[in-house]
Scaffold this active site. Structure first.
Site, mmCIF file in Angstrom:
data_model
loop_
_atom_site.group_PDB
_atom_site.id
_atom_site.type_symbol
_atom_site.label_atom_id
_atom_site.label_comp_id
_atom_site.label_asym_id
_atom_site.label_seq_id
_atom_site.Cartn_x
_atom_site.Cartn_y
_atom_site.Cartn_z
ATOM 1 N N LEU A 149 65.793 82.143 10.982
ATOM 2 C CA LEU A 149 66.886 81.984 9.963
ATOM 3 C C LEU A 149 66.942 83.411 9.321
ATOM 4 O O LEU A 149 66.907 83.465 8.143
ATOM 5 C CB LEU A 149 66.733 80.676 9.089
ATOM 6 C CG LEU A 149 68.069 80.648 8.312
ATOM 7 C CD1 LEU A 149 68.890 79.994 9.258
ATOM 8 C CD2 LEU A 149 67.915 79.633 7.120
ATOM 9 N N GLY A 150 66.815 84.434 9.907
ATOM 10 C CA GLY A 150 67.211 85.747 9.409
ATOM 11 C C GLY A 150 68.624 86.132 9.129
ATOM 12 O O GLY A 150 69.543 85.428 9.138
ATOM 13 N N ARG A 151 68.836 87.266 9.259
ATOM 14 C CA ARG A 151 70.339 88.093 9.237
ATOM 15 C C ARG A 151 71.352 87.117 10.247
ATOM 16 O O ARG A 151 72.295 86.528 9.665
ATOM 17 C CB ARG A 151 70.288 89.239 9.236
ATOM 18 C CG ARG A 151 69.580 90.172 8.236
ATOM 19 C CD ARG A 151 69.548 91.459 8.742
ATOM 20 N NE ARG A 151 68.385 91.790 9.767
ATOM 21 C CZ ARG A 151 67.328 92.587 9.654
ATOM 22 N NH1 ARG A 151 67.076 93.048 8.453
ATOM 23 N NH2 ARG A 151 66.702 92.480 10.662
ATOM 24 N N ILE A 152 70.789 87.221 11.424
ATOM 25 C CA ILE A 152 71.458 86.637 12.448
ATOM 26 C C ILE A 152 71.493 84.931 12.421
ATOM 27 O O ILE A 152 72.775 84.391 12.516
ATOM 28 C CB ILE A 152 71.417 87.363 14.001
ATOM 29 C CG1 ILE A 152 71.373 88.721 13.823
ATOM 30 C CG2 ILE A 152 72.399 86.710 14.685
ATOM 31 C CD1 ILE A 152 71.052 89.329 15.232
ATOM 32 N N ARG A 172 58.293 81.109 9.944
ATOM 33 C CA ARG A 172 56.886 80.891 9.494
ATOM 34 C C ARG A 172 56.886 80.621 7.982
ATOM 35 O O ARG A 172 56.030 79.820 7.602
ATOM 36 C CB ARG A 172 56.405 82.311 9.845
ATOM 37 C CG ARG A 172 55.940 82.333 11.332
ATOM 38 C CD ARG A 172 55.600 83.859 11.736
ATOM 39 N NE ARG A 172 56.567 84.891 11.450
ATOM 40 C CZ ARG A 172 56.402 86.027 11.291
ATOM 41 N NH1 ARG A 172 55.410 86.411 12.022
ATOM 42 N NH2 ARG A 172 57.450 86.743 11.122
ATOM 43 N N ARG A 228 65.156 87.140 22.383
ATOM 44 C CA ARG A 228 64.661 88.078 23.333
ATOM 45 C C ARG A 228 64.299 87.157 24.623
ATOM 46 O O ARG A 228 63.756 85.853 24.310
ATOM 47 C CB ARG A 228 63.474 88.879 22.976
ATOM 48 C CG ARG A 228 63.943 89.896 22.105
ATOM 49 C CD ARG A 228 64.500 91.246 22.864
ATOM 50 N NE ARG A 228 64.832 92.445 22.203
ATOM 51 C CZ ARG A 228 65.990 92.634 21.682
ATOM 52 N NH1 ARG A 228 66.992 91.566 21.810
ATOM 53 N NH2 ARG A 228 66.171 93.813 20.974
ATOM 54 N N ASP A 252 71.471 84.621 26.978
ATOM 55 C CA ASP A 252 72.090 85.962 26.910
ATOM 56 C C ASP A 252 70.948 86.913 27.266
ATOM 57 O O ASP A 252 71.092 88.037 27.595
ATOM 58 C CB ASP A 252 72.642 86.324 25.345
ATOM 59 C CG ASP A 252 73.091 87.722 25.401
ATOM 60 O OD1 ASP A 252 73.705 87.973 26.295
ATOM 61 O OD2 ASP A 252 72.788 88.443 24.608
ATOM 62 N N GLU A 257 64.523 91.662 32.318
ATOM 63 C CA GLU A 257 65.933 92.131 32.418
ATOM 64 C C GLU A 257 65.932 93.561 32.943
ATOM 65 O O GLU A 257 65.115 94.211 32.566
ATOM 66 C CB GLU A 257 66.753 92.378 30.927
ATOM 67 C CG GLU A 257 66.769 91.038 30.295
ATOM 68 C CD GLU A 257 67.304 91.117 28.823
ATOM 69 O OE1 GLU A 257 67.687 92.258 28.441
ATOM 70 O OE2 GLU A 257 67.236 89.957 28.188
ATOM 71 N N HIS A 275 72.972 89.981 28.685
ATOM 72 C CA HIS A 275 72.500 90.499 27.242
ATOM 73 C C HIS A 275 73.694 91.365 26.682
ATOM 74 O O HIS A 275 73.664 92.426 26.515
ATOM 75 C CB HIS A 275 71.286 91.717 27.577
ATOM 76 C CG HIS A 275 70.796 91.697 26.260
ATOM 77 N ND1 HIS A 275 69.151 92.147 26.313
ATOM 78 C CD2 HIS A 275 71.026 91.728 25.000
ATOM 79 C CE1 HIS A 275 68.802 92.290 24.969
ATOM 80 N NE2 HIS A 275 69.983 92.154 24.131
#
Ligand code: NDP
Length: 312
Positions: A149-152, A172, A228, A252, A257, A275
């Site tokens: 639950l960071g910026r994105i 965490r 990722r 995505d 990749e 991606h």
């Protein structure tokens, strides 16, 4: 003029801003022999989250001062080594939050509403010959677990609001947020209908989403990964989707990749993207602008706009 090594591509607009201040060398045109002869001249590198800086290239740049990464994820760059050598690393946080969050919602909706199946139903003439398509599932009022639950992640939670979800998250450390922090990922998966993965990559998150997490999400569960490929155990994912232990996946990103396993390509309960989480003209222009800003500001006064946390 100082010498900049460009790893991967760059838009004309970015090059147009850089070439008055830097002599730009494209790594794609060179090899290790060139590096041996010229590596000492390079003070700046521009790269991206996919190509990073190969170990042998970094070792061949003794006077490197700054690595500017086009992308917020920088797991392809050995930041520990950069810190050890006193090299500044920058990335492009925030300017892509909205776009990547949109991609996550897009993948979730495409899974719930079987967008690809029904598009094929409409195009193939099945509608005329077989009648209406089978029913799909509603995304209204789902329990959504967000892993990271960071910026994105926060932007994903915000963009999901019109579907009136119950939002849980696993990180965490708990964040100041209106959502419930679930300290155990398997427990969160068990309680979720939809699990959205948006942590950084790298060793600390490798295969966080394993067979146990997927089974906990269950046959009616949907997994969306816009983080990722390394965060999800791809072999376990193929097994879970194939055996019905997991319902659907919207992906995505992939472990190797641009290779996507044939088994995934053959599945009807997956939606696959190459991606493209941040890949709109507008967002890529903003990321390019910030990548160049960091380089030019560093040249001007030794500071940068958006260092990675390890370099702050
Ligand atoms: P942030 O650093 O803002 O947020 C990362 C979140 O992940 C934090 O909440 C952090 O919380 C959590 N996290 C980190 N490690 C773990 C762990 N081991 N277990 C559980 N949670 C963890 O990053 P952004 O939101 O800006 O970006 C996230 C990632 O999204 C990028 O690093 C990149 O890999 C990916 N991305 C993908 C794109 C695409 O095109 N698909 C485009 C842009 C980004 P805590 O530290 O408390 O654990």
């Amino acid at each position: 003029m100082p010498d900049l090594l460009l790893i991967g591509g760059m838009t004309d607009e970015m090059l147009g801003r850089l070439t008055p201040s830097f002599t730009v060398h494209r790594w794609a045109d060179f090899d290790m022999d060139w590096l041996k002869r010229n590596g000492h001249r390079i003070t700046h590198v521009a790269t991206n989250g996919h190509d990073g800086v190969p170990k042998e290239v970094m070792a061949g740049l003794p006077n490197l001062e700054l690595i500017s990464c086009y992308g917020v994820g920088y797991d392809a760059i050995d930041v520990a080594e950069a810190v050890r050598r006193g090299i500044m690393v920058t990335h492009t946080p925030d300017v892509l939050n909205a776009e990547v969050a949109t991609t996550a919602v897009l993948l979730a909706l495409a899974c719930y509403r079987e967008l690809l199946r029904d598009d094929a139903w409409a195009r193939s003439g099945d509608w005329e010959t077989r009648g209406g398509a089978p029913l799909t599932r509603s995304m209204e009022g789902q329990t959504v677990g967000i892993l990271g639950l960071g910026r994105i992640g926060q932007e994903i939670a915000r963009k999901l609001q019109p579907w009136e979800p119950t939002i849980l998250y696993h990180t965490r450390s708990p964040k100041e947020s209106p959502y419930e922090h679930v300290p155990n990922l398997v427990e969160m998966a068990r309680r979720s209908d939809l699990l959205i993965v948006i942590t950084p990559g790298g060793p600390s998150t490798k295969h966080l989403v394993n067979a146990e997490v997927m089974e906990a999400l269950g046959p009616q569960g949907t997994l969306v990964n816009v983080a990722r490929g390394s965060v999800v155990d791809e072999a376990a994912l193929i097994d879970a989707l194939g055996s019905g232990k997991l319902g659907w996946a919207g992906l995505d990103v992939f472990e190797a990749e641009p290779h996507i396993p044939d088994a995934l390509k053959a599945m009807k309960n997956v939606v696959l993207l190459p991606h493209v989480g941040s890949a709109t003209v507008e967002t890529r222009a903003a990321m390019g602008g910030l990548t160049v800003d960091n380089l030019l500001q560093h040249l001007e006064n030794g500071t940068v706009k958006t260092p990675v946390p390890e370099c702050q």
